[in-house]
Design an enzyme around this catalytic site. Structure first.
Site, PDB file in Angstrom:
ATOM      1  CB  SER A  24      77.482  32.594  -3.108  1.00 36.62           C
ATOM      2  OG  SER A  24      77.277  31.219  -2.832  1.00 36.62           O
ATOM      3  CE1 TYR A  48      73.095  33.382  -0.153  1.00 38.64           C
ATOM      4  CE2 TYR A  48      73.700  31.345  -1.271  1.00 38.64           C
ATOM      5  CZ  TYR A  48      74.046  32.453  -0.515  1.00 38.64           C
ATOM      6  OH  TYR A  48      75.356  32.626  -0.124  1.00 38.64           O
ATOM      7  CB  ALA A  49      70.472  30.076  -6.701  1.00 41.14           C
ATOM      8  CE  LYS A 108      75.218  35.730  -1.699  1.00 41.61           C
ATOM      9  NZ  LYS A 108      75.859  36.913  -1.089  1.00 41.61           N
TER      10      LYS A 108
END
Length: 250
Positions: free
Chosen positions: A140, A154-155, A158
């Site tokens: 991403s 999430y960051a 990824k």
């Protein structure tokens, strides 16, 4: 460029909707034998009429990922190309760091990082034996810079997936296996991304679009095209790379 995958078997995780579904269909349209893996069997029902095999898979644990890959191998005999599209935010939204619990944190890492690791581990022996293979992760833009969603896990996941991709490329390259990643920008691909987009509101939506050179959000087919290229013979000397597919990011 016409990409032909006749004779190749492709396994795509997270294939029930959005980007994963588009990837599975792109390979099938290009002549590949395609196995779709997802926990959502009902979501993959349309594949029955498209010649794409369906495999129920909860990929967050080593054993379940290995079992899913074995099911594909039992039906198709080999996996030449693995695309790990499973992941996402698991219904979470951005919240202050004080509010993040262990379960929420681990759920996103399990879906985005663990699943890719265990699936890669399961397919590598066969690829190694044949002296060739392609592994493509779906990371991403949030794996390269802070996430627009504001979701810490999430960051972080990824970014970890990008690191895993590069590490596997180093390890597996001498065995004829390339490992690359596609990093999508903002793609309206499923209910979660649509919910995130709506939550931005008109002013922030305008800001996001103005930061994209092409002034549009991504489509699942944009990502599928990049994946197909990295899986093709045209990309056989590309490994350890992260291809941003984001319309140009200011």
């Amino acid at each position: 460029m016409h990409l032909n995958f006749e004779g190749k078997t492709v396994a795509v995780t997270g294939a029930a909707q959005g980007i994963g579904a588009a990837i599975a269909r792109r390979f099938a349209a290009s002549g590949a034998t395609v196995a779709a893996l997802d926990i959502d069997m009902a979501g993959m029902a349309p594949f029955e009429a498209e010649g794409i095999s369906r495999h129920a898979a909860d990929l967050g644990s080593r054993d379940s990922a290995a079992a899913a890959v074995e099911a594909v191998l039992a039906q198709h005999g080999k996996i030449d190309i693995l695309v790990t599209s499973a992941g996402g935010v698991r219904g979470q939204v951005g919240r202050p760091i004080d509010e993040i619990g262990e379960e929420d944190w681990h759920a996103i890492f399990g879906a985005n990082v663990d699943a890719a690791m265990w699936c890669a581990q399961a397919v590598v022996p066969g690829m190694r034996a044949r002296g060739s293979g392609r592994i493509i992760t779906i990371s991403s833009g949030a794996g390269l810079r802070p996430s627009l969603t504001g979701i810490q896990a999430y960051a972080s996941a990824k970014h970890a997936l990008v690191g895993l991709t590069r590490q596997l490329a180093l390890e597996l390259g001498p065995q004829g296996i390339t490992v690359n990643s596609v990093a999508p920008g903002f793609v309206l691909s499923n209910p979660s991304t649509e919910k995130q987009w709506e939550a931005f509101g008109q002013e922030r939506q305008k800001t996001v679009l103005n930061a994209i050179h092409t002034r549009r959000l991504g489509r699942p087919d944009d990502i599928a095209s990049a994946v197909a290229f990295l899986a093709s013979d045209a990309a056989e000397w590309i490994s350890g790379q992260v291809l941003s597919v984001d319309g140009g990011h200011a």
